[in-house]
Enzyme design. Structure first.
Site, PDB file in Angstrom:
ATOM      1  N   TYR A 254      -6.172  70.926 -30.919  1.00  0.00           N
ATOM      2  CA  TYR A 254      -6.518  70.750 -32.327  1.00  0.00           C
ATOM      3  C   TYR A 254      -7.376  71.942 -32.725  1.00  0.00           C
ATOM      4  O   TYR A 254      -8.575  71.993 -32.402  1.00  0.00           O
ATOM      5  CB  TYR A 254      -7.247  69.405 -32.507  1.00  0.00           C
TER       6      TYR A 254
ATOM      7  N   GLU B  82       3.295  63.212 -26.756  1.00  0.00           N
ATOM      8  CA  GLU B  82       2.946  61.976 -26.036  1.00  0.00           C
ATOM      9  C   GLU B  82       4.191  61.270 -25.537  1.00  0.00           C
ATOM     10  O   GLU B  82       5.113  60.995 -26.309  1.00  0.00           O
ATOM     11  CB  GLU B  82       2.165  61.034 -26.969  1.00  0.00           C
TER      12      GLU B  82
ATOM     13  N   ASP C  31       4.554  54.257 -27.402  1.00  0.00           N
ATOM     14  CA  ASP C  31       3.537  55.114 -28.028  1.00  0.00           C
ATOM     15  C   ASP C  31       3.975  56.567 -27.834  1.00  0.00           C
ATOM     16  O   ASP C  31       3.763  57.137 -26.765  1.00  0.00           O
ATOM     17  CB  ASP C  31       2.185  54.824 -27.345  1.00  0.00           C
TER      18      ASP C  31
ATOM     19  N   HIS D 102     -10.000  64.370 -26.531  1.00  0.00           N
ATOM     20  CA  HIS D 102      -9.670  63.026 -26.037  1.00  0.00           C
ATOM     21  C   HIS D 102      -9.111  63.118 -24.620  1.00  0.00           C
ATOM     22  O   HIS D 102      -8.851  64.211 -24.116  1.00  0.00           O
ATOM     23  CB  HIS D 102      -8.686  62.319 -26.980  1.00  0.00           C
TER      24      HIS D 102
ATOM     25  N   ASP E  58       2.715  60.307 -34.706  1.00  0.00           N
ATOM     26  CA  ASP E  58       2.335  59.446 -33.575  1.00  0.00           C
ATOM     27  C   ASP E  58       2.638  58.024 -34.008  1.00  0.00           C
ATOM     28  O   ASP E  58       1.913  57.451 -34.823  1.00  0.00           O
ATOM     29  CB  ASP E  58       0.840  59.633 -33.264  1.00  0.00           C
TER      30      ASP E  58
ATOM     31  N   ARG F 238       0.174  67.538 -30.635  1.00  0.00           N
ATOM     32  CA  ARG F 238       0.070  66.571 -29.538  1.00  0.00           C
ATOM     33  C   ARG F 238       1.487  66.187 -29.147  1.00  0.00           C
ATOM     34  O   ARG F 238       2.364  66.101 -30.008  1.00  0.00           O
ATOM     35  CB  ARG F 238      -0.731  65.327 -29.960  1.00  0.00           C
TER      36      ARG F 238
ATOM     37  N   GLU G 177      -0.563  62.320 -23.010  1.00  0.00           N
ATOM     38  CA  GLU G 177      -0.635  62.807 -24.395  1.00  0.00           C
ATOM     39  C   GLU G 177      -1.628  63.949 -24.595  1.00  0.00           C
ATOM     40  O   GLU G 177      -2.610  63.811 -25.320  1.00  0.00           O
ATOM     41  CB  GLU G 177      -0.959  61.661 -25.341  1.00  0.00           C
TER      42      GLU G 177
ATOM     43  N   HIS H 160      -7.140  60.084 -35.605  1.00  0.00           N
ATOM     44  CA  HIS H 160      -6.606  58.795 -36.057  1.00  0.00           C
ATOM     45  C   HIS H 160      -6.308  58.836 -37.559  1.00  0.00           C
ATOM     46  O   HIS H 160      -6.659  57.913 -38.293  1.00  0.00           O
ATOM     47  CB  HIS H 160      -7.563  57.648 -35.704  1.00  0.00           C
TER      48      HIS H 160
ATOM     49  N   HIS I 109      -3.387  50.425 -26.298  1.00  0.00           N
ATOM     50  CA  HIS I 109      -4.392  50.824 -25.296  1.00  0.00           C
ATOM     51  C   HIS I 109      -4.546  49.597 -24.413  1.00  0.00           C
ATOM     52  O   HIS I 109      -5.346  48.713 -24.694  1.00  0.00           O
ATOM     53  CB  HIS I 109      -5.718  51.219 -25.961  1.00  0.00           C
TER      54      HIS I 109
ATOM     55  N   HIS J 150      -3.616  56.628 -21.429  1.00  0.00           N
ATOM     56  CA  HIS J 150      -4.178  55.280 -21.266  1.00  0.00           C
ATOM     57  C   HIS J 150      -3.082  54.369 -20.744  1.00  0.00           C
ATOM     58  O   HIS J 150      -1.892  54.686 -20.833  1.00  0.00           O
ATOM     59  CB  HIS J 150      -4.714  54.772 -22.613  1.00  0.00           C
TER      60      HIS J 150
ATOM     61  N   ASP K  22      -5.439  34.621 -51.476  1.00  0.00           N
ATOM     62  CA  ASP K  22      -4.697  33.672 -50.647  1.00  0.00           C
ATOM     63  C   ASP K  22      -3.565  34.339 -49.867  1.00  0.00           C
ATOM     64  O   ASP K  22      -2.627  33.678 -49.440  1.00  0.00           O
ATOM     65  CB  ASP K  22      -4.162  32.518 -51.504  1.00  0.00           C
TER      66      ASP K  22
HETATM   67  N1  GLY Z   1      -1.483  56.034 -30.921  1.00  0.00           N
HETATM   68  C1  GLY Z   1      -2.729  55.923 -30.297  1.00  0.00           C
HETATM   69  C2  GLY Z   1      -2.778  56.719 -29.085  1.00  0.00           C
HETATM   70  O1  GLY Z   1      -1.980  57.617 -28.916  1.00  0.00           O
HETATM   71  O2  GLY Z   1      -3.548  56.472 -28.208  1.00  0.00           O
HETATM   72 MN    MN Z   2      -1.520  56.915 -26.860  1.00  0.00          MN
HETATM   73 MN    MN Z   3      -0.039  57.659 -29.751  1.00  0.00          MN
END
Ligand code: GLY
Ligand code: MN
Ligand code: MN
Length: 431
Positions: free
Chosen positions: A383, A401, A266, A345, A255, A399, A379, A238, A356, A349, A35
């Site tokens: 890697y 960003e 982000d 990647h 991140d 990374r 970003e 991720h 996103h 975005h 619940d």
């Molecule tokens: N945190 C997800 C991205 O950087 O797209």
């Molecule tokens: Mn991002």
């Molecule tokens: Mn991110």
């Protein structure tokens, strides 16, 4: 969000749907276990138009309808339920606080819908988003069709409202940018705190706690599950387990982004766990920062949205050649896609209510061009994993960003205040 801003959005939407009708819903609460419910977060499209943050609601926009054009279906007031689960706006609040022309209990939507859809040629809604509407709307159209001999005109066109609404959301207004700037500022503070508190022997989730503590102290929440990845965990894009111990000599990739009034930031920063980069780590960080800076330099009105990715890829490719992880020329490494082994990647975005965010990247088959008011992340990353990476670099994930607003004259980096260069990060960590 100010009522005047919401009203403006509703007016813009209604102008675009003409003599059609639009239905925008927000989900009911979802069970987490037994619940216990998941924390509720409103549907972005619904909140964008209403500012209404309760579950189990739907807005109907019926331009030209004499009894009212903006209808809000929501949970009715219920003293007993509110004693247990919290306050509701109720139907009075829907009209009073949220400026609906008419309000009804959400349970009445099914009953009211035939009347609302009658004689409207076109229905706009989020096709495939809310299972209950995906069932109800076509069934209601079918029922109306059965009454054509009585002179009823049934809608003949079901349209995805995203084509209108997501184009509106793509270009941020001044009030939206204020929320995004706050989300960015809170996120900068959170990453700064991560830098100050990070030390060998801490668990990743303890750094996560420092970051999210800053979010909560400012009334914000996490816009998405925080990634706090020490050492080789940074090569899992991720990674959210956040349950390993941090080791001196490793890097830590964080991140994480705050959400303020349903607008996201982000940010990613990659820092040395013990406060000092090794020369090899610094080399990788410098390549990624060079890619970031070159990419940001491409963001201006009129530039095609894929351009900054292509620029970042070329800088990263050059870096991978310099690190001797790839062989050949920049052109060869880019054209063959060989760089994708270490950079899999894209460079960013749209950013907005959804991390996103919505909005098409291509229009009529061509990459769209940037306009003032669009917000994107930048970003780039590297890697470096796999058996053929030299031991000194193996398991290095970096990374960086940032969140960038396209302005009339170029761009503005909303997240600039978060230290990113090795010198600035080391200085912050030494405090
Ligand atoms: N945190 C997800 C991205 O950087 O797209
Ligand atoms: Mn991002
Ligand atoms: Mn991110």
């Amino acid at each position: 969000m100010e009522q005047s801003a919401l009203r403006k959005r509703r007016r813009a939407l209604m102008k675009k749907i003409g003599d059609g009708i639009a239905i925008v819903a927000t989900a009911p609460e979802q069970t987490r276990n037994n619940d216990v419910l998941f924390p509720f977060r409103p549907d972005s499209d619904f909140y964008y138009l209403t500012g209404f943050a309760e579950p189990a609601a739907a807005a109907v926009f019926a331009p030209g309808r004499a009894e009212g054009e903006f209808l809000l279906f929501c949970r009715a007031s219920d003293a007993k339920a509110e004693t247990w689960d919290g306050r509701r706006a109720g139907l009075d609040g829907a009209c009073g606080t949220y400026a609906a022309d008419q309000a009804f209990a959400i349970g009445d939507l099914e009953k009211m819908l035939p009347l609302l859809l009658e004689n409207r040629a076109k229905i706009f809604y989020n096709i495939g988003r809310h299972p209950s509407l995906d069932a109800l709307i076509p069934a209601t159209v079918a029922a109306l069709r059965a009454r054509v001999r009585a002179g009823v005109k049934a809608p003949v066109d079901l349209s995805d409202i995203g084509a209108i609404l997501h184009e509106m959301r793509l270009v941020k207004s001044a009030d939206e940018l204020r929320a995004m700037e706050r989300a960015a500022a809170v996120t900068v503070a959170a990453h700064t705190e991560a830098m100050r508190s990070c030390a060998p022997g801490m668990m990743e989730y303890q750094v996560q706690a420092e970051v999210e503590c800053v979010f909560r102290k400012h009334g914000a929440t996490a816009a998405y599950p925080s990634i706090v990845a020490g050492g080789a965990n940074a090569c899992i894009l991720h990674y959210t387990a956040n349950n390993c111990e941090l080791r001196g000599g490793d890097l830590l990739l964080v991140d994480a982004g705050a959400e303020v009034d349903c607008y996201a930031a982000d940010i990613t920063r990659t820092i040395p766990v013990n406060g000092t980069f090794t020369p090899a780590q610094k080399d990788v960080v410098d390549i990624v920062l060079a890619a970031r800076d070159a990419a940001i330099g491409e963001l201006r009105p009129g530039a095609a949205v894929n351009r900054y990715h292509e620029t970042a890829v070329r800088v990263l490719a050059r870096g991978l050649l310099d690190l001797k992880l790839l062989r050949g020329s920049v052109d060869r490494v880019v054209d063959s896609g060989a760089y994708k082994k270490f950079y899999m990647h894209r460079t960013g975005h749209w950013l907005g209510m959804d991390v996103h965010d919505v909005g098409a990247y291509k229009v009529d088959g061509a990459w769209r061009t940037l306009r003032p008011g669009m917000v994107l992340t930048v970003e780039p990353g590297l890697y470096l994993f796999g058996g053929d990476v030299p031991a000194g670099l193996r398991g290095t994930g970096v990374r960086m960003e940032d969140d960038v607003l396209v302005t009339k004259s170029g761009n503005q980096v909303l997240t600039q205040a978060a230290p990113s260069t090795p010198a600035a990060v080391e200085e912050m960590m030494a405090r």
